[in-house]
Design a protein around this motif. Structure first.
Motif, PDB file in Angstrom:
ATOM      1  N   ALA A  11       0.487  97.842   4.682  1.00 26.09           N
ATOM      2  CA  ALA A  11       1.636  97.590   4.045  1.00 26.09           C
ATOM      3  C   ALA A  11       1.968  95.733   4.113  1.00 26.09           C
ATOM      4  O   ALA A  11       2.215  95.465   3.187  1.00 26.09           O
ATOM      5  CB  ALA A  11       2.998  98.114   4.356  1.00 26.09           C
ATOM      6  N   LEU A  12       1.937  95.338   5.230  1.00 23.21           N
ATOM      7  CA  LEU A  12       2.119  94.009   5.351  1.00 23.21           C
ATOM      8  C   LEU A  12       1.171  93.190   4.991  1.00 23.21           C
ATOM      9  O   LEU A  12       1.255  92.259   4.632  1.00 23.21           O
ATOM     10  CB  LEU A  12       2.087  93.760   7.013  1.00 23.21           C
ATOM     11  N   THR A  13      -0.182  93.674   4.895  1.00 21.35           N
ATOM     12  CA  THR A  13      -1.442  92.931   4.402  1.00 21.35           C
ATOM     13  C   THR A  13      -1.189  92.847   3.002  1.00 21.35           C
ATOM     14  O   THR A  13      -1.453  91.649   2.309  1.00 21.35           O
ATOM     15  CB  THR A  13      -2.823  93.557   4.731  1.00 21.35           C
ATOM     16  N   ARG A  14      -0.747  93.851   2.385  1.00 22.17           N
ATOM     17  CA  ARG A  14      -0.408  93.868   0.698  1.00 22.17           C
ATOM     18  C   ARG A  14       0.458  92.858   0.530  1.00 22.17           C
ATOM     19  O   ARG A  14       0.450  91.995  -0.370  1.00 22.17           O
ATOM     20  CB  ARG A  14      -0.199  95.253   0.346  1.00 22.17           C
ATOM     21  N   ARG A  15       1.606  92.777   1.303  1.00 25.13           N
ATOM     22  CA  ARG A  15       2.713  92.059   1.014  1.00 25.13           C
ATOM     23  C   ARG A  15       2.294  90.372   1.314  1.00 25.13           C
ATOM     24  O   ARG A  15       2.575  89.685   0.456  1.00 25.13           O
ATOM     25  CB  ARG A  15       3.800  92.260   2.156  1.00 25.13           C
ATOM     26  N   LEU A  16       1.377  90.097   2.170  1.00 21.79           N
ATOM     27  CA  LEU A  16       1.035  88.802   2.340  1.00 21.79           C
ATOM     28  C   LEU A  16      -0.127  88.295   1.271  1.00 21.79           C
ATOM     29  O   LEU A  16       0.074  87.278   0.919  1.00 21.79           O
ATOM     30  CB  LEU A  16       0.209  88.768   3.759  1.00 21.79           C
ATOM     31  N   LEU A  17      -0.782  89.142   1.077  1.00 23.83           N
ATOM     32  CA  LEU A  17      -1.630  88.846  -0.181  1.00 23.83           C
ATOM     33  C   LEU A  17      -0.837  88.667  -1.560  1.00 23.83           C
ATOM     34  O   LEU A  17      -1.430  87.793  -2.386  1.00 23.83           O
ATOM     35  CB  LEU A  17      -2.706  90.040  -0.375  1.00 23.83           C
ATOM     36  N   HIS A  18       0.181  89.492  -1.845  1.00 20.97           N
ATOM     37  CA  HIS A  18       0.940  89.304  -2.855  1.00 20.97           C
ATOM     38  C   HIS A  18       1.796  87.872  -2.894  1.00 20.97           C
ATOM     39  O   HIS A  18       1.858  87.179  -3.838  1.00 20.97           O
ATOM     40  CB  HIS A  18       1.831  90.405  -3.217  1.00 20.97           C
ATOM     41  N   TYR A  19       2.475  87.753  -1.885  1.00 19.91           N
ATOM     42  CA  TYR A  19       3.633  86.842  -1.742  1.00 19.91           C
ATOM     43  C   TYR A  19       3.555  85.531  -0.869  1.00 19.91           C
ATOM     44  O   TYR A  19       3.991  84.623  -1.190  1.00 19.91           O
ATOM     45  CB  TYR A  19       4.725  87.453  -1.383  1.00 19.91           C
ATOM     46  N   ALA A  20       2.379  85.597   0.043  1.00 18.91           N
ATOM     47  CA  ALA A  20       2.245  84.596   1.103  1.00 18.91           C
ATOM     48  C   ALA A  20       1.364  83.348   0.460  1.00 18.91           C
ATOM     49  O   ALA A  20       0.766  83.564  -0.539  1.00 18.91           O
ATOM     50  CB  ALA A  20       1.706  84.917   2.283  1.00 18.91           C
ATOM     51  N   PRO A  22      -0.748  79.784   1.117  1.00 20.70           N
ATOM     52  CA  PRO A  22      -1.582  78.965   2.402  1.00 20.70           C
ATOM     53  C   PRO A  22      -0.264  77.941   2.845  1.00 20.70           C
ATOM     54  O   PRO A  22      -0.602  77.424   3.945  1.00 20.70           O
ATOM     55  CB  PRO A  22      -2.760  78.341   1.641  1.00 20.70           C
ATOM     56  N   ARG A  23       0.328  77.276   1.827  1.00 18.08           N
ATOM     57  CA  ARG A  23       1.262  76.075   2.146  1.00 18.08           C
ATOM     58  C   ARG A  23       2.310  76.742   3.288  1.00 18.08           C
ATOM     59  O   ARG A  23       2.664  75.893   4.022  1.00 18.08           O
ATOM     60  CB  ARG A  23       2.117  75.317   0.910  1.00 18.08           C
ATOM     61  N   HIS A  24       2.749  78.021   3.114  1.00 13.14           N
ATOM     62  CA  HIS A  24       3.757  78.489   4.309  1.00 13.14           C
ATOM     63  C   HIS A  24       2.893  78.538   5.576  1.00 13.14           C
ATOM     64  O   HIS A  24       3.711  78.045   6.621  1.00 13.14           O
ATOM     65  CB  HIS A  24       3.857  79.838   3.804  1.00 13.14           C
ATOM     66  N   THR A  56      11.595  80.391   5.915  1.00 15.51           N
ATOM     67  CA  THR A  56      12.358  81.657   5.887  1.00 15.51           C
ATOM     68  C   THR A  56      11.539  82.553   5.263  1.00 15.51           C
ATOM     69  O   THR A  56      11.436  83.816   5.652  1.00 15.51           O
ATOM     70  CB  THR A  56      13.770  81.304   5.017  1.00 15.51           C
ATOM     71  N   ARG A  57      10.934  82.304   4.148  1.00 18.25           N
ATOM     72  CA  ARG A  57       9.895  83.176   3.490  1.00 18.25           C
ATOM     73  C   ARG A  57       9.036  83.643   4.263  1.00 18.25           C
ATOM     74  O   ARG A  57       8.823  84.946   4.089  1.00 18.25           O
ATOM     75  CB  ARG A  57       9.569  82.453   2.007  1.00 18.25           C
ATOM     76  N   LEU A  58       8.290  83.047   4.999  1.00 14.35           N
ATOM     77  CA  LEU A  58       7.121  83.307   5.795  1.00 14.35           C
ATOM     78  C   LEU A  58       7.748  84.384   6.880  1.00 14.35           C
ATOM     79  O   LEU A  58       6.979  85.537   7.102  1.00 14.35           O
ATOM     80  CB  LEU A  58       6.288  82.118   6.273  1.00 14.35           C
ATOM     81  N   GLU A  59       8.694  84.022   7.438  1.00 13.62           N
ATOM     82  CA  GLU A  59       9.231  84.764   8.628  1.00 13.62           C
ATOM     83  C   GLU A  59       9.555  86.213   8.011  1.00 13.62           C
ATOM     84  O   GLU A  59       9.609  87.190   8.656  1.00 13.62           O
ATOM     85  CB  GLU A  59      10.275  84.154   9.233  1.00 13.62           C
ATOM     86  N   ARG A  88      -3.876  79.698  12.353  1.00 12.06           N
ATOM     87  CA  ARG A  88      -4.826  78.586  12.601  1.00 12.06           C
ATOM     88  C   ARG A  88      -6.271  79.111  11.972  1.00 12.06           C
ATOM     89  O   ARG A  88      -7.008  78.304  11.173  1.00 12.06           O
ATOM     90  CB  ARG A  88      -4.952  77.924  13.894  1.00 12.06           C
ATOM     91  N   ARG A  89      -6.484  80.121  12.507  1.00  6.03           N
ATOM     92  CA  ARG A  89      -7.844  80.809  11.781  1.00  6.03           C
ATOM     93  C   ARG A  89      -8.093  80.977  10.340  1.00  6.03           C
ATOM     94  O   ARG A  89      -8.750  80.700   9.504  1.00  6.03           O
ATOM     95  CB  ARG A  89      -8.136  82.180  12.613  1.00  6.03           C
ATOM     96  N   VAL A  90      -6.746  81.395   9.733  1.00  7.43           N
ATOM     97  CA  VAL A  90      -6.662  81.484   8.223  1.00  7.43           C
ATOM     98  C   VAL A  90      -6.862  80.064   7.743  1.00  7.43           C
ATOM     99  O   VAL A  90      -7.662  80.138   6.711  1.00  7.43           O
ATOM    100  CB  VAL A  90      -5.515  82.192   8.015  1.00  7.43           C
TER     101      VAL A  90
END
Length: 326
Positions: A11-20, A22-24, A56-59, A88-90
């Motif tokens: 679920a966290l992976t899906r959230r990151l792919l949808h909303y995160a 790279p700038r964050h 705030t969004r990233l956290e 850093r790896r990403v």
């Protein structure tokens, strides 16, 4: 690992792919580096309110507090410190993607990432990679020099396709080591040293010489100590200690010192005329230098480069390949 944990991770992976964005991640990495959100925002060309909102969004996406605020700025929380290497790896992967895309755009037909210790750079990379590039001009080769201590991390993080190192390396699971070139211990001096022109030497000839002690725990240091113990020799030592090869060579030449070293390190200085290898035999041996690679799942470019290196080493052993670039 529990089913609940797997579901939560998915679920966290899906959230990151949808909303995160790279700038964050870039902001978080610069904050960890610079210590304040103001400096990080300035470095990235963001306003402070925008940077605060992005953090705030990233956290919120990660459901983790990455930074603690204090009077002088910010510091990583324990959770933030655990996650920052992944951040850093990403970012590094995005840089790799951009680099590879640019190489493809410029006509590159494959990329191979090679990392090697200093000794491998002089005796393998310099002669063999120049021939590889000449034979396959459409292949993009990325070579970097590393310390042996970096090899486990590069293997675990897929940081290189091929590694050039010594046979003494602890071979990680899933990797194989292929020997490419032997190495030798020798005694060296500057070309202007009184012993440089001698074709025959014995221990007595070196009794009055001053020696530069090789780096501690290195094969030359071990061999030098064993040699002194075997012959009950108490050598006169220069009062300087360094792991820097250029500094060592300069000291040997200018102060007329003797030095125990590896052929892989010192051969270029012999060929340039700065050093001479003396006809003395030392106890002990040096580990071979070779290729560390995964035992399966090679990219076509990595397979091509590995085969080239092994063929070059075989030809060199039979006297049909140049040992050094022309």
């Amino acid at each position: 690992m529990s089913t609940a944990h797997i579901d939560s991770s998915a679920a966290l992976t899906r959230r990151l792919l949808h909303y995160a964005r790279p700038r964050h991640l870039q902001l978080a990495a610069r904050m960890a580096e610079l210590g304040t959100i103001q400096k990080a925002a300035l470095a990235l060309g963001m306003s402070q309110p925008s940077a605060t909102q992005a953090l705030t969004r990233l956290e919120a996406l990660l459901n983790v507090t990455l930074f603690d605020r204090h009077a002088r700025g910010i510091r990583l929380t324990r959770a933030g410190a655990q996650l920052m290497p992944a951040v850093r790896r990403v970012l590094a992967s995005l840089e790799d993607l951009a680099r590879d895309a640019a190489n493809v755009e410029q006509g590159a037909n494959g990329l191979v990432r090679i990392a090697g210790i200093a000794a491998a750079s002089s005796v393998i990379a310099a002669p063999a990679l120049s021939a590889l590039c000449a034979a396959h001009p459409d292949l993009w080769v990325e070579y970097r020099e590393i310390d042996a201590a970096q090899i486990p991390v590069l293997c675990s993080e897929d940081g290189a396709d091929l590694l050039l190192c010594r046979a003494s390396i602890d071979v990680p699971e899933g990797y194989v080591f292929v020997s490419l070139r032997p190495d030798r211990l020798g005694v060296y001096c500057g070309s202007g040293h009184p012993l440089a022109a001698r074709r025959k030497l014995g221990l007595r000839d070196c009794a009055g010489a001053t020696w530069l002690l090789p780096p501690r725990s290195s094969p030359p240091h071990t061999a030098f100590i064993q040699w002194c113990e075997q012959h009950a020799l108490t050598p006169k030592l220069a009062r300087v200690n360094t792991r820097s090869l250029p500094v060592s060579v300069a000291l040997v030449c200018r102060l007329q010192l003797l030095y125990v070293g590896l052929a892989s390190h010192l051969r270029p200085f012999v060929e340039s005329g700065q050093l001479r290898q003396l006809p003395l035999t030392l106890p002990g041996t040096a580990d071979d230098i070779g290729l560390l690679r995964t035992s399966n799942s090679h990219s076509p470019a990595a397979e091509l480069a590995a085969r080239h290196l092994m063929d070059w080493a075989s030809e060199l052993a039979h006297g049909t390949a140049p040992a050094h670039p022309k």
